[in-house]
Design a protein around this motif. Structure first.
Motif: not given
Length: 105
Positions: A70-78, A12-14
């Motif tokens: 998609i929920k918070c806009g945090e850049e996760l990787g590529w 999950r997104c942290k």
């Protein structure tokens, strides 16, 4: 709309706890990104894919697109869009997610 699926084995997104990948989609933990350790996944969900860009990485030149929660806009990787060398072709269509940006549940 967010896709949740089996929540027993998700990453999950942290930042917002949005599920972004399943444990079964984890291919490798042996990658590096801006923040350090990164994981290679066969699929990612609940993400937005940014514009394509060519980048030179340690393992070669690739066309990549940054991925964001998609929920918070945090850049996760590529996402690997295209590899220009034969040895990197297996990465095409796969996702790098930074370990520091996700939590395992």
């Amino acid at each position: 709309m967010a896709v949740y699926g089996d929540q027993s084995s998700t990453y999950r997104c942290k930042n917002c706890q949005n599920p972004v990948a399943f444990r079964s989609e984890l291919l490798s933990k042996n990658y590096l990104a801006k923040s350090g350790q990164a994981f290679l996944f066969s699929h990612a969900r609940n993400i937005v894919v940014g514009p394509k860009q060519d980048k030179s990485l340690i393992t070669g030149v690739y066309t990549l697109a940054n991925i964001f929660c998609i929920k918070c806009g945090e850049e996760l990787g590529w996402k690997y869009i295209q590899a220009y060398e034969a040895k990197g072709k297996f990465k095409e269509g796969k996702f790098i997610i930074e370990r520091a940006k996700i939590a395992k549940e």
